[in-house]
Scaffold this motif. Structure first.
Motif, PDB file in Angstrom:
ATOM      1  N   ILE A 182       0.840  -1.202   0.000  1.00  0.00           N
ATOM      2  CA  ILE A 182       0.000   0.000   0.000  1.00  0.00           C
ATOM      3  C   ILE A 182       0.874   1.250   0.000  1.00  0.00           C
ATOM      4  N   LEU A 183       1.907   1.252   0.832  1.00  0.00           N
ATOM      5  CA  LEU A 183       2.808   2.401   0.877  1.00  0.00           C
ATOM      6  C   LEU A 183       3.573   2.541  -0.433  1.00  0.00           C
ATOM      7  N   MET A 184       4.006   1.429  -1.015  1.00  0.00           N
ATOM      8  CA  MET A 184       4.730   1.501  -2.288  1.00  0.00           C
ATOM      9  C   MET A 184       3.852   2.115  -3.369  1.00  0.00           C
ATOM     10  N   ARG A 185       2.600   1.720  -3.441  1.00  0.00           N
ATOM     11  CA  ARG A 185       1.690   2.305  -4.442  1.00  0.00           C
ATOM     12  C   ARG A 185       1.517   3.799  -4.209  1.00  0.00           C
ATOM     13  N   ALA A 186       1.396   4.186  -2.937  1.00  0.00           N
ATOM     14  CA  ALA A 186       1.235   5.605  -2.608  1.00  0.00           C
ATOM     15  C   ALA A 186       2.475   6.403  -3.018  1.00  0.00           C
ATOM     16  N   VAL A 187       3.652   5.856  -2.723  1.00  0.00           N
ATOM     17  CA  VAL A 187       4.892   6.549  -3.071  1.00  0.00           C
ATOM     18  C   VAL A 187       5.022   6.676  -4.587  1.00  0.00           C
ATOM     19  N   GLY A 219      -4.762  -2.211   9.356  1.00  0.00           N
ATOM     20  CA  GLY A 219      -3.681  -1.410   9.878  1.00  0.00           C
ATOM     21  C   GLY A 219      -3.934   0.076   9.718  1.00  0.00           C
ATOM     22  N   HIS A 220      -2.901   0.801   9.331  1.00  0.00           N
ATOM     23  CA  HIS A 220      -2.937   2.266   9.302  1.00  0.00           C
ATOM     24  C   HIS A 220      -3.850   2.829   8.211  1.00  0.00           C
ATOM     25  N   ASN A 221      -3.942   2.149   7.088  1.00  0.00           N
ATOM     26  CA  ASN A 221      -4.699   2.667   5.939  1.00  0.00           C
ATOM     27  C   ASN A 221      -6.100   2.054   5.887  1.00  0.00           C
ATOM     28  N   ILE A 222      -6.918   2.431   6.838  1.00  0.00           N
ATOM     29  CA  ILE A 222      -8.242   1.814   7.004  1.00  0.00           C
ATOM     30  C   ILE A 222      -9.085   1.965   5.745  1.00  0.00           C
ATOM     31  N   HIS A 223      -9.078   3.162   5.156  1.00  0.00           N
ATOM     32  CA  HIS A 223      -9.916   3.447   3.996  1.00  0.00           C
ATOM     33  C   HIS A 223      -9.508   2.645   2.770  1.00  0.00           C
ATOM     34  N   VAL A 224      -8.284   2.149   2.746  1.00  0.00           N
ATOM     35  CA  VAL A 224      -7.795   1.307   1.648  1.00  0.00           C
ATOM     36  C   VAL A 224      -8.025  -0.168   1.963  1.00  0.00           C
ATOM     37  N   GLU A 225      -7.753  -0.565   3.201  1.00  0.00           N
ATOM     38  CA  GLU A 225      -7.824  -1.970   3.585  1.00  0.00           C
ATOM     39  C   GLU A 225      -9.247  -2.474   3.785  1.00  0.00           C
ATOM     40  N   ASP A 226     -10.136  -1.607   4.271  1.00  0.00           N
ATOM     41  CA  ASP A 226     -11.539  -1.999   4.488  1.00  0.00           C
ATOM     42  C   ASP A 226     -12.444  -0.808   4.190  1.00  0.00           C
ATOM     43  N   PRO A 227     -12.570  -0.457   2.899  1.00  0.00           N
ATOM     44  CA  PRO A 227     -13.360   0.728   2.538  1.00  0.00           C
ATOM     45  C   PRO A 227     -14.828   0.629   2.956  1.00  0.00           C
ATOM     46  N   LYS A 228     -15.386  -0.585   2.994  1.00  0.00           N
ATOM     47  CA  LYS A 228     -16.790  -0.745   3.371  1.00  0.00           C
ATOM     48  C   LYS A 228     -17.014  -0.309   4.818  1.00  0.00           C
ATOM     49  N   SER A 229     -16.215  -0.838   5.736  1.00  0.00           N
ATOM     50  CA  SER A 229     -16.352  -0.451   7.146  1.00  0.00           C
ATOM     51  C   SER A 229     -16.035   1.027   7.331  1.00  0.00           C
ATOM     52  N   PHE A 230     -15.008   1.499   6.617  1.00  0.00           N
ATOM     53  CA  PHE A 230     -14.633   2.906   6.710  1.00  0.00           C
ATOM     54  C   PHE A 230     -15.800   3.800   6.300  1.00  0.00           C
ATOM     55  N   LEU A 231     -16.436   3.489   5.180  1.00  0.00           N
ATOM     56  CA  LEU A 231     -17.533   4.323   4.690  1.00  0.00           C
ATOM     57  C   LEU A 231     -18.740   4.265   5.619  1.00  0.00           C
ATOM     58  N   GLU A 232     -19.043   3.092   6.158  1.00  0.00           N
ATOM     59  CA  GLU A 232     -20.183   2.974   7.069  1.00  0.00           C
ATOM     60  C   GLU A 232     -19.997   3.868   8.291  1.00  0.00           C
ATOM     61  N   LEU A 233     -18.813   3.815   8.893  1.00  0.00           N
ATOM     62  CA  LEU A 233     -18.532   4.633  10.074  1.00  0.00           C
ATOM     63  C   LEU A 233     -18.478   6.118   9.728  1.00  0.00           C
ATOM     64  N   THR A 234     -17.868   6.424   8.593  1.00  0.00           N
ATOM     65  CA  THR A 234     -17.710   7.821   8.176  1.00  0.00           C
ATOM     66  C   THR A 234     -19.050   8.480   7.892  1.00  0.00           C
ATOM     67  N   ILE A 235     -19.870   7.826   7.103  1.00  0.00           N
ATOM     68  CA  ILE A 235     -21.159   8.408   6.725  1.00  0.00           C
ATOM     69  C   ILE A 235     -22.073   8.532   7.944  1.00  0.00           C
ATOM     70  N   SER A 236     -22.053   7.528   8.823  1.00  0.00           N
ATOM     71  CA  SER A 236     -22.847   7.601  10.055  1.00  0.00           C
ATOM     72  C   SER A 236     -22.424   8.799  10.892  1.00  0.00           C
ATOM     73  N   PHE A 237     -21.115   9.041  10.986  1.00  0.00           N
ATOM     74  CA  PHE A 237     -20.620  10.173  11.764  1.00  0.00           C
ATOM     75  C   PHE A 237     -20.972  11.500  11.096  1.00  0.00           C
ATOM     76  N   LEU A 238     -20.766  11.604   9.803  1.00  0.00           N
ATOM     77  CA  LEU A 238     -21.015  12.863   9.095  1.00  0.00           C
ATOM     78  C   LEU A 238     -22.468  13.295   9.199  1.00  0.00           C
ATOM     79  N   ARG A 239     -23.366  12.350   9.297  1.00  0.00           N
ATOM     80  CA  ARG A 239     -24.799  12.675   9.423  1.00  0.00           C
ATOM     81  C   ARG A 239     -25.110  13.364  10.751  1.00  0.00           C
ATOM     82  N   THR A 240     -24.206  13.266  11.719  1.00  0.00           N
ATOM     83  CA  THR A 240     -24.412  13.946  12.997  1.00  0.00           C
ATOM     84  C   THR A 240     -23.870  15.373  12.978  1.00  0.00           C
TER      85      THR A 240
END
Length: 295
Positions: free
Chosen positions: A188-193, A272-293
């Protein structure tokens, strides 16, 4: 303009008190059109990242929330200007200048790692402007050894890559990868670099990020500004950590709540550190739920 209906007199004053004399004109991407009155959403990448890394997530957040979504290249990254400084106060003023430019006077922030610290700094410098912050796998209290010990080696290895004879981006990336493989073992870091390899304005190939300044000012990247430690942001804050990461220790919550009294920490399993890359589904569920508040 983005979400011009968001203008409120109190918030205009909160941004207007900054001079922006040394602020950079950040590159940004607006993810489609929004006619919502709700706060806009800004997406801030981590160290060696760029706004492009938010493309898929930005579109999904727009489609679900219907709010204005803007991804940003922070200074010394992506298509934003290379500057001689990389302090979080500088990054925050750049962001406030962008909000002013886009007529956004109230926004929610989603920031990964370095972008999370930038979002925290914005909220402490101009709290009236911030509807909420979602900080992804970083703490204002402590540092991971990966950040303090590993990333300096990565940056030094990047500085050692010679692009002089390269004419094509694809071959330049291949050469860079061969030179960096001894240091960077994480895919993941190599792709980012490697996503930082670009054709520059003078038609030479080089790094999109300002490697020299990131090395020179690395101590600022790894330390949350002391000037912010006595400030408080009373808005909603979600700190999202990766269960397998060391960037956001649970013990930091006490110190975090001194600056962010409403802070909540949640951990995404098996990432690990790159949650949005490693598990985008869980990341989006938590993010959207929070943003609605965030109102």
């Amino acid at each position: 303009m983005v979400a011009t209906k968001l203008r409120r007199k109190a918030n205009i004053k909160s941004i207007a008190r900054f001079s922006f004399k040394t602020a950079a004109n950040l590159s940004y991407k607006i993810h489609g059109e929004s006619h919502s009155d709700e706060p806009a959403i800004l997406l801030l990448h981590g160290l060696l990242g760029s706004k492009r890394h938010w493309d898929s997530i930005g579109k999904t957040i727009l489609n679900v929330t219907k709010r204005a979504v803007v991804s940003v290249d922070l200074r010394n990254h992506g298509d934003s200007p290379h500057t001689s400084s990389h302090k979080y106060e500088d990054l925050a003023e750049d962001i406030l200048k962008l909000l002013d430019k886009l007529s956004i006077t109230r926004a929610s922030f989603v920031g990964h790692s370095m972008g999370g610290r930038a979002a925290m700094t914005v909220s402490l410098m101009a709290p009236e402007t911030v509807a909420g912050i979602l900080v992804v796998d970083i703490s204002p209290i402590s540092n991971s050894k990966q950040l303090t010990e590993y990333y300096p080696r990565v940056l030094e290895a990047m500085r050692g890559v010679d692009f002089k004879k390269q004419k094509k981006i694809s071959t330049a990336k291949q050469k860079a990868k061969k030179q960096l493989e001894n240091v960077i073992k994480d895919d993941i870091l190599m792709r980012a670099v490697l996503s930082n390899v670009k054709m520059r304005a003078d038609h030479t190939i080089g790094w999109a990020c300002n490697v020299d300044v990131l090395i020179k000012h690395f101590s600022y990247i790894t330390s949350f500004p002391k000037s912010m430690l006595k400030k408080t942001y009373y808005g909603p804050c979600l700190f999202m950590g990766g269960q397998l990461s060391e960037y956001l220790p649970p013990d930091d919550l006490v110190g975090i709540r001194e600056m962010f009294p409403r802070a909540v920490i949640t951990y995404v399993p098996q990432v690990g550190h790159n949650i949005h890359v490693e598990d985008p589904k869980s990341f989006l569920e938590l993010t959207i739920s929070f943003l609605r508040t965030n109102k």
